[in-house]
Scaffold this motif. Structure first.
Motif, mmCIF file in Angstrom:
data_model
loop_
_atom_site.group_PDB
_atom_site.id
_atom_site.type_symbol
_atom_site.label_atom_id
_atom_site.label_comp_id
_atom_site.label_asym_id
_atom_site.label_seq_id
_atom_site.Cartn_x
_atom_site.Cartn_y
_atom_site.Cartn_z
ATOM 1 N N VAL A 54 88.167 -16.480 95.721
ATOM 2 C CA VAL A 54 87.776 -16.433 97.221
ATOM 3 C C VAL A 54 86.274 -16.334 97.078
ATOM 4 N N PRO A 55 85.369 -17.052 97.682
ATOM 5 C CA PRO A 55 83.957 -16.849 97.796
ATOM 6 C C PRO A 55 83.568 -15.226 98.511
ATOM 7 N N SER A 56 83.015 -14.600 97.692
ATOM 8 C CA SER A 56 82.651 -13.219 97.999
ATOM 9 C C SER A 56 81.899 -13.212 99.326
ATOM 10 N N PHE A 57 80.731 -14.000 99.350
ATOM 11 C CA PHE A 57 79.735 -14.096 100.227
ATOM 12 C C PHE A 57 80.302 -14.640 101.517
ATOM 13 N N LYS A 58 81.076 -15.573 101.783
ATOM 14 C CA LYS A 58 81.382 -16.175 103.005
ATOM 15 C C LYS A 58 82.029 -15.264 103.739
ATOM 16 N N ASN A 59 81.394 -14.995 105.056
ATOM 17 C CA ASN A 59 81.691 -13.941 106.027
ATOM 18 C C ASN A 59 81.425 -12.522 105.607
ATOM 19 N N CYS A 67 77.578 -20.062 98.935
ATOM 20 C CA CYS A 67 76.300 -19.777 97.913
ATOM 21 C C CYS A 67 75.328 -19.385 98.858
ATOM 22 N N CYS A 68 74.356 -18.396 98.202
ATOM 23 C CA CYS A 68 73.166 -18.276 98.602
ATOM 24 C C CYS A 68 72.028 -19.430 97.896
ATOM 25 N N ILE A 69 71.622 -20.124 98.619
ATOM 26 C CA ILE A 69 70.689 -21.439 97.847
ATOM 27 C C ILE A 69 69.345 -21.165 98.330
ATOM 28 N N SER A 70 68.357 -20.842 97.452
ATOM 29 C CA SER A 70 67.018 -20.216 97.845
ATOM 30 C C SER A 70 65.949 -21.262 97.195
ATOM 31 N N VAL A 71 65.261 -22.108 97.949
ATOM 32 C CA VAL A 71 64.497 -23.310 97.273
ATOM 33 C C VAL A 71 62.962 -22.611 97.521
ATOM 34 N N ASN A 72 62.296 -22.714 96.493
ATOM 35 C CA ASN A 72 60.972 -22.840 96.219
ATOM 36 C C ASN A 72 60.414 -21.336 96.944
ATOM 37 N N HIS A 77 69.243 -15.308 99.385
ATOM 38 C CA HIS A 77 70.036 -15.167 100.628
ATOM 39 C C HIS A 77 69.540 -16.517 101.675
ATOM 40 N N GLY A 78 69.042 -17.601 100.869
ATOM 41 C CA GLY A 78 68.935 -18.695 101.710
ATOM 42 C C GLY A 78 70.296 -19.531 102.247
ATOM 43 N N PHE A 79 70.195 -19.943 103.412
ATOM 44 C CA PHE A 79 71.329 -20.774 103.714
ATOM 45 C C PHE A 79 71.171 -22.310 103.131
ATOM 46 N N PRO A 80 72.579 -22.586 102.765
ATOM 47 C CA PRO A 80 72.508 -24.152 102.570
ATOM 48 C C PRO A 80 72.347 -24.935 103.588
ATOM 49 N N ASN A 81 71.751 -26.049 103.410
ATOM 50 C CA ASN A 81 71.420 -26.967 104.652
ATOM 51 C C ASN A 81 71.409 -28.559 104.310
#
Ligand code: MG
Ligand code: MG
Length: 267
Positions: A54-59, A67-72, A77-81
């Motif tokens: 189970v994804p730990s971060f979800k909720n 996932c936290c996806i953090s670009v540049n 803690h970036g939001f996938p978008n």
């Protein structure tokens, strides 16, 4: 309260960590220009669930993604978008898995296409600093020894900014347990570590200054000066003579090298 884990518990945490690592290895195959970070997130969630996790971060405290996806300039803690990843992006992906009652946590920063030599150095040095911290995760050492090792290698040696607002952590039944594991501090200070302590060591290193701000979404942490940041994380068990790294970069690095859309020349 600091919880020291039994060997059985360490085995279960390792299983969760290895599913995190396998998920990040899938991400290393999947990343290329044109793919959106939301597509990465959907793929990762499916992969985790297909493999019994189970994804730990979800909720977690309301975080809406796997996932936290953090670009540049996003550090963590970036939001996938829906924004497609483009050539030259530095993409940090942080994943947690909950399975058999225990969490695993690991993160990796990828270079999509060709990135500047300065950015390559940032990635290499941040990864090196993770291992310099990990080396100190030995019974009898203190948490401050880890913190000092990371800060020494990144801030003192290369002039990078070490994020102060966010730190590594203990983990096990909970995603975040005591102790806090900062990436800055003094040698010989903090908790004296004993065998069975499981901690996430996770340098968050800015190419420029250490200062950060939170995005309007309330989660994404960005560099104030807009320069890029890198983030690598292992879950590690403290042992007597040698730390036991419960997560693994082996398959991630192999897939990173094999993926023509990624630049693995930085290390
Ligand atoms: Mg993490
Ligand atoms: Mg963590």
């Amino acid at each position: 309260m600091v919880y020291y884990k039994t060997n059985d518990e360490i085995g279960l945490i390792r299983k969760s960590c290895l599913l995190v690592s396998a998920t990040l290895a899938e991400v290393a195959n999947f990343l290329k220009p044109g793919v959106t970070t939301l597509q990465v997130d959907t793929m990762a969630e499916q992969y985790i669930r297909d493999n019994g996790g189970v994804p730990s971060f979800k909720n977690y405290k309301g975080f809406p993604f796997t996932c936290c996806i953090s670009v540049n300039d996003a550090i963590v803690h970036g939001f996938p978008n829906d924004t497609p990843i483009k050539e030259g992006d530095i993409v940090s992906v942080d994943v947690g898995v909950f399975m058999n009652g225990y969490h695993g946590d690991s993160a990796y920063t990828f270079a999509v296409g060709t990135i500047s030599d300065k950015a390559k150095q940032l990635l290499r040095v941040t990864k090196e600093s993770l291992y310099k911290g990990v080396e100190k995760a030995i019974a009898g050492n203190r948490v401050g020894d880890i913190a000092y090792a990371v800060q020494e290698h990144t801030e003192k040696k290369y002039g990078y900014g070490v994020v102060r607002e966010l730190v590594g952590h203990g983990l096990g039944k909970e995603l975040h347990e005591e102790p806090q594991v900062p990436n800055f501090g003094k040698r010989g200070t903090g908790l004296k570590m004993k065998e069975g302590l499981v901690i996430a060591i996770e340098p968050m290193i800015n190419m420029g200054k250490k200062d950060v701000y939170y995005d309007k979404d309330g989660w994404t942490v960005r560099t104030k000066d807009g320069k890029p940041a890198a983030h690598y994380e292992h879950t590690v068990c403290v042992q007597k003579n040698k730390p036991d790294i419960l997560s693994s970069f082996t398959d991630i690095e192999a897939n990173e090298k094999a993926n023509p859309a990624l630049d693995a020349s930085y290390f």
